[in-house]
Design a protein around this motif. Structure first.
Motif, PDB file in Angstrom:
ATOM      1  N   TRP A  24      13.897  42.758   3.245  1.00 25.45           N
ATOM      2  CA  TRP A  24      15.061  43.331   2.562  1.00 25.45           C
ATOM      3  C   TRP A  24      15.748  42.276   1.717  1.00 25.45           C
ATOM      4  N   ALA A  25      15.792  41.031   2.179  1.00 24.88           N
ATOM      5  CA  ALA A  25      16.429  39.961   1.401  1.00 24.88           C
ATOM      6  C   ALA A  25      15.626  39.661   0.141  1.00 24.88           C
ATOM      7  N   LEU A  82       9.912  48.810   3.550  1.00 28.32           N
ATOM      8  CA  LEU A  82      10.032  50.126   4.183  1.00 28.32           C
ATOM      9  C   LEU A  82       8.846  50.416   5.095  1.00 28.32           C
ATOM     10  N   VAL A  83       7.649  50.108   4.638  1.00 30.38           N
ATOM     11  CA  VAL A  83       6.457  50.350   5.447  1.00 30.38           C
ATOM     12  C   VAL A  83       6.463  49.459   6.688  1.00 30.38           C
ATOM     13  N   SER A  84       6.849  48.194   6.524  1.00 26.53           N
ATOM     14  CA  SER A  84       6.898  47.313   7.690  1.00 26.53           C
ATOM     15  C   SER A  84       7.962  47.770   8.672  1.00 26.53           C
ATOM     16  N   ALA A  85       9.072  48.320   8.188  1.00 24.87           N
ATOM     17  CA  ALA A  85      10.091  48.854   9.091  1.00 24.87           C
ATOM     18  C   ALA A  85       9.552  50.038   9.881  1.00 24.87           C
ATOM     19  N   VAL A  86       8.801  50.903   9.223  1.00 25.21           N
ATOM     20  CA  VAL A  86       8.207  52.055   9.916  1.00 25.21           C
ATOM     21  C   VAL A  86       7.241  51.585  10.999  1.00 25.21           C
ATOM     22  N   LEU A 121       8.272  58.543   3.613  1.00 21.01           N
ATOM     23  CA  LEU A 121       7.515  57.758   2.632  1.00 21.01           C
ATOM     24  C   LEU A 121       7.112  58.606   1.426  1.00 21.01           C
ATOM     25  N   ARG A 122       6.689  59.828   1.671  1.00 18.28           N
ATOM     26  CA  ARG A 122       6.309  60.693   0.543  1.00 18.28           C
ATOM     27  C   ARG A 122       7.504  61.069  -0.320  1.00 18.28           C
TER      28      ARG A 122
END
Length: 164
Positions: A24-25, A82-86, A121-122
């Motif tokens: 995020w940073a 975002l993907v790594s957070a999921v 995501l979609r």
């Protein structure tokens, strides 16, 4: 042999955790860089003056194209975050992929996590690509329509504790 699998799983979770914590940073920093490029190019033409109106619409001026590329990199960093957070949040007991290890029991409220994250995501892909198309940021739109839907397919392919 078994310790090699656990070591590999630990490295994979560590990489996703680092991407989750610092991503995020990096994404916000790159977005700031994109805005600074927008500010530095304010005296330059943003629309081409030669050619047909269709060509001027599709082919932005060099200053705007530089901004579009910088914005595409920022969007890519935000997508990876975002993907790594999921993945990191789902590794807490929802996903049971081999490289994540066995998660153990999980609260039944986590049953819809995978479907919700695929939908997130979609929808993020379509909304961000639509905003990029409206702003004539063609490179950013292509990045959004390629990274996030493929990530949604990847997350949808995971085995979960509830669906094995």
């Amino acid at each position: 042999m078994r310790s090699g699998i656990w070591w590999g799983m630990g490295v994979a979770i560590l990489l996703f955790s680092l991407a989750f914590l610092g991503g995020w940073a990096m994404a916000l920093g790159w977005l700031g860089y994109s805005v600074s490029m927008l500010w530095r190019g304010r005296g330059q033409p943003w629309v081409r003056v030669d050619g047909s109106p269709f060509a001027r619409l599709l082919l932005p001026a060099p200053a705007y194209f530089r901004f579009d590329r910088a914005l595409a990199v920022g969007a890519l960093l935000a997508d990876l975050w975002l993907v790594s957070a999921v993945v990191v949040l789902g590794a807490d007991g929802i996903f049971t992929e081999e490289w994540m290890g066995y998660p153990g029991m999980m609260d039944p409220a986590g049953q819809g996590y995978q479907a919700q994250m695929v939908g997130l995501l979609r929808s993020a892909a379509w909304w961000s690509a639509a905003a990029a198309v409206l702003g004539r940021c063609w490179t950013t739109a292509v990045v959004q329509l390629s990274v996030l839907p493929l990530s949604a397919l990847w997350v949808a392919s995971f085995d979960t504790y509830y669906r094995q």
